[in-house]
Design a protein around this motif. Structure first.
Motif, PDB file in Angstrom:
ATOM      1  N   UNK A 123       0.862  -1.182   0.000  1.00  0.00           N
ATOM      2  CA  UNK A 123       0.000   0.000   0.000  1.00  0.00           C
ATOM      3  C   UNK A 123       0.898   1.232   0.000  1.00  0.00           C
ATOM      4  N   UNK A 124       0.554   2.213  -0.807  1.00  0.00           N
ATOM      5  CA  UNK A 124       1.227   3.515  -0.789  1.00  0.00           C
ATOM      6  C   UNK A 124       0.204   4.585  -0.426  1.00  0.00           C
ATOM      7  N   UNK A 125       0.643   5.595   0.282  1.00  0.00           N
ATOM      8  CA  UNK A 125      -0.214   6.735   0.593  1.00  0.00           C
ATOM      9  C   UNK A 125       0.580   8.019   0.388  1.00  0.00           C
ATOM     10  N   UNK A 126      -0.133   9.124   0.204  1.00  0.00           N
ATOM     11  CA  UNK A 126       0.588  10.378   0.065  1.00  0.00           C
ATOM     12  C   UNK A 126      -0.293  11.536  -0.327  1.00  0.00           C
ATOM     13  N   UNK A 127       0.350  12.625  -0.747  1.00  0.00           N
ATOM     14  CA  UNK A 127      -0.321  13.865  -1.121  1.00  0.00           C
ATOM     15  C   UNK A 127       0.313  14.417  -2.386  1.00  0.00           C
ATOM     16  N   UNK A 128      -0.528  14.924  -3.292  1.00  0.00           N
ATOM     17  CA  UNK A 128      -0.057  15.572  -4.516  1.00  0.00           C
ATOM     18  C   UNK A 128      -0.563  17.008  -4.523  1.00  0.00           C
ATOM     19  N   UNK A 129       0.256  17.944  -5.000  1.00  0.00           N
ATOM     20  CA  UNK A 129      -0.145  19.348  -5.041  1.00  0.00           C
ATOM     21  C   UNK A 129       0.710  20.101  -6.045  1.00  0.00           C
ATOM     22  N   UNK A 130       0.298  21.315  -6.374  1.00  0.00           N
ATOM     23  CA  UNK A 130       1.144  22.160  -7.195  1.00  0.00           C
ATOM     24  C   UNK A 130       2.379  22.553  -6.391  1.00  0.00           C
ATOM     25  N   UNK A 131       3.497  22.617  -7.057  1.00  0.00           N
ATOM     26  CA  UNK A 131       4.771  22.916  -6.408  1.00  0.00           C
ATOM     27  C   UNK A 131       4.948  24.428  -6.341  1.00  0.00           C
ATOM     28  N   UNK A 132       4.630  24.979  -5.199  1.00  0.00           N
ATOM     29  CA  UNK A 132       4.791  26.422  -4.969  1.00  0.00           C
ATOM     30  C   UNK A 132       5.125  26.640  -3.501  1.00  0.00           C
ATOM     31  N   UNK A 133       5.672  27.789  -3.191  1.00  0.00           N
ATOM     32  CA  UNK A 133       6.015  28.097  -1.804  1.00  0.00           C
ATOM     33  C   UNK A 133       4.749  28.187  -0.951  1.00  0.00           C
ATOM     34  N   UNK A 134       4.803  27.639   0.242  1.00  0.00           N
ATOM     35  CA  UNK A 134       3.700  27.735   1.188  1.00  0.00           C
ATOM     36  C   UNK A 134       3.749  29.087   1.901  1.00  0.00           C
ATOM     37  N   UNK A 135       2.599  29.710   2.084  1.00  0.00           N
ATOM     38  CA  UNK A 135       2.524  31.039   2.688  1.00  0.00           C
ATOM     39  C   UNK A 135       1.598  31.000   3.902  1.00  0.00           C
ATOM     40  N   UNK A 136       1.431  32.141   4.547  1.00  0.00           N
ATOM     41  CA  UNK A 136       0.646  32.192   5.783  1.00  0.00           C
ATOM     42  C   UNK A 136      -0.788  31.700   5.593  1.00  0.00           C
ATOM     43  N   UNK A 137      -1.355  31.879   4.408  1.00  0.00           N
ATOM     44  CA  UNK A 137      -2.736  31.467   4.185  1.00  0.00           C
ATOM     45  C   UNK A 137      -2.934  29.980   3.992  1.00  0.00           C
ATOM     46  N   UNK A 138      -1.833  29.210   3.887  1.00  0.00           N
ATOM     47  CA  UNK A 138      -1.927  27.764   3.703  1.00  0.00           C
ATOM     48  C   UNK A 138      -2.071  27.045   5.042  1.00  0.00           C
ATOM     49  N   UNK A 139      -2.541  25.810   4.973  1.00  0.00           N
ATOM     50  CA  UNK A 139      -2.687  24.987   6.166  1.00  0.00           C
ATOM     51  C   UNK A 139      -1.314  24.651   6.756  1.00  0.00           C
ATOM     52  N   UNK A 140      -1.269  24.522   8.093  1.00  0.00           N
ATOM     53  CA  UNK A 140      -0.051  24.098   8.772  1.00  0.00           C
ATOM     54  C   UNK A 140       0.856  25.251   9.155  1.00  0.00           C
ATOM     55  N   UNK A 141       1.935  24.915   9.872  1.00  0.00           N
ATOM     56  CA  UNK A 141       2.321  23.556  10.256  1.00  0.00           C
ATOM     57  C   UNK A 141       1.375  22.969  11.310  1.00  0.00           C
ATOM     58  N   UNK A 142       1.368  21.661  11.410  1.00  0.00           N
ATOM     59  CA  UNK A 142       0.491  21.001  12.371  1.00  0.00           C
ATOM     60  C   UNK A 142      -0.974  21.213  12.021  1.00  0.00           C
ATOM     61  N   UNK A 143      -1.772  21.581  13.016  1.00  0.00           N
ATOM     62  CA  UNK A 143      -3.209  21.755  12.835  1.00  0.00           C
ATOM     63  C   UNK A 143      -3.611  23.203  12.593  1.00  0.00           C
ATOM     64  N   UNK A 144      -2.645  24.040  12.261  1.00  0.00           N
ATOM     65  CA  UNK A 144      -2.984  25.432  11.990  1.00  0.00           C
ATOM     66  C   UNK A 144      -3.838  25.519  10.732  1.00  0.00           C
ATOM     67  N   UNK A 145      -5.017  26.114  10.860  1.00  0.00           N
ATOM     68  CA  UNK A 145      -5.977  26.134   9.751  1.00  0.00           C
ATOM     69  C   UNK A 145      -5.553  27.093   8.649  1.00  0.00           C
ATOM     70  N   UNK A 146      -5.940  26.742   7.429  1.00  0.00           N
ATOM     71  CA  UNK A 146      -5.737  27.638   6.298  1.00  0.00           C
ATOM     72  C   UNK A 146      -6.772  28.759   6.335  1.00  0.00           C
ATOM     73  N   UNK A 147      -6.507  29.841   5.599  1.00  0.00           N
ATOM     74  CA  UNK A 147      -7.495  30.910   5.478  1.00  0.00           C
ATOM     75  C   UNK A 147      -8.753  30.376   4.789  1.00  0.00           C
ATOM     76  N   UNK A 148      -9.891  30.997   5.095  1.00  0.00           N
ATOM     77  CA  UNK A 148     -11.152  30.593   4.461  1.00  0.00           C
ATOM     78  C   UNK A 148     -11.078  30.796   2.949  1.00  0.00           C
ATOM     79  N   UNK A 149     -10.507  31.907   2.529  1.00  0.00           N
ATOM     80  CA  UNK A 149     -10.315  32.170   1.096  1.00  0.00           C
ATOM     81  C   UNK A 149      -9.010  31.521   0.664  1.00  0.00           C
ATOM     82  N   UNK A 150      -9.019  30.634  -0.355  1.00  0.00           N
ATOM     83  CA  UNK A 150      -7.783  29.978  -0.791  1.00  0.00           C
ATOM     84  C   UNK A 150      -6.717  30.977  -1.210  1.00  0.00           C
ATOM     85  N   UNK A 151      -5.470  30.566  -1.079  1.00  0.00           N
ATOM     86  CA  UNK A 151      -4.347  31.415  -1.486  1.00  0.00           C
ATOM     87  C   UNK A 151      -4.471  31.765  -2.964  1.00  0.00           C
TER      88      UNK A 151
END
Length: 224
Positions: free
Chosen positions: A74-102
């Motif tokens: 079994x393999x598991x994981x996450x796929x996403x666009x490769x861009x720098x993460x900013x304050x509006x993104x989820x994390x680290x940990x359980x820190x919620x993302x902004x309601x409006x997407x980046x």
């Protein structure tokens, strides 16, 4: 087969929309101890409104008649666009993302398109046995190519030097090919498969494995 785009899919995931859902089929192993061996596979790409998709691939060995013999891996994981993460993104940990997407709309996402008229992607794939990979790659229309960018192996892990994976939509089926590098970095064919879509993820499916989205049920499971 038309590509289904969930009604409340975050714009940043539109390039991945053709992958969403569950795919099932068979393939062939090509490594020396099992060259020509058939296997079955179920892959699910799902999302819950955040700017990444969840990946799960369950594989199992088949007998000569195509019957399931035993689990393979079994393999598991996450796929996403490769861009720098900013304050509006989820994390680290359980820190919620902004309601409006980046990247809240198609115009914003288009600015991420690369010079090859596709999008750079990052995929994290975890294997049993203490191996985790970050892949970097390109998604361009219904085609994905990725290769190992960095690799983490635990002290218990078997030797593994990384790989290259290709994915594509051909005649409505998901085709993929996996080449694994030897200790000298030379790539060798490892496995390939052809999968057909068996279920889709519509807008009503968002979070359905976490929260009830249909009619309420009473204690006996009957709809109210």
């Amino acid at each position: 087969m038309p590509i289904e785009i969930p009604t409340n899919l975050t714009p940043e995931l539109v390039p991945f929309s053709w992958l969403l859902g569950t795919w099932e089929g068979t393939g062939t192993l090509w490594y020396p101890e099992a060259e020509g061996t058939n296997f079955g596979q179920i892959i699910t790409f799902s999302q819950d409104g955040l700017p990444f998709i969840e990946y799960r691939a369950e594989s199992f060995l088949l007998d000569d008649q195509g019957n399931k013999l035993r689990p393979l891996t079994v393999e598991t994981g996450f796929w996403q666009l490769d861009r720098a993460q900013v304050d509006g993104d989820v994390g680290p940990g359980l820190r919620a993302a902004d309601v409006v997407p980046v990247h809240p709309d198609a115009e914003s996402v288009e600015k991420l398109r690369n010079g090859d008229d596709g999008f750079n992607i990052l995929a994290t794939i975890n294997h049993p046995g203490g191996i985790s990979e970050n892949y970097s790659g390109l998604i361009k229309g219904p085609v994905v190519r990725m290769q190992t960018a960095n690799l983490m192996r635990d002290s218990i892990s078997k030797d593994y030097a990384g790989s290259v994976r290709l994915w594509g939509l051909v005649n409505s089926n998901l085709m993929w090919d996996w080449e694994v590098a030897d200790e000298k970095g030379k790539l060798h064919k490892h496995a390939s498969a052809e999968l057909r879509k068996t279920s889709s993820m519509s807008g009503m499916d968002l979070g359905s494995h976490l929260f009830e989205t249909g009619a309420e049920s009473d204690a006996n499971g009957d709809e109210k």
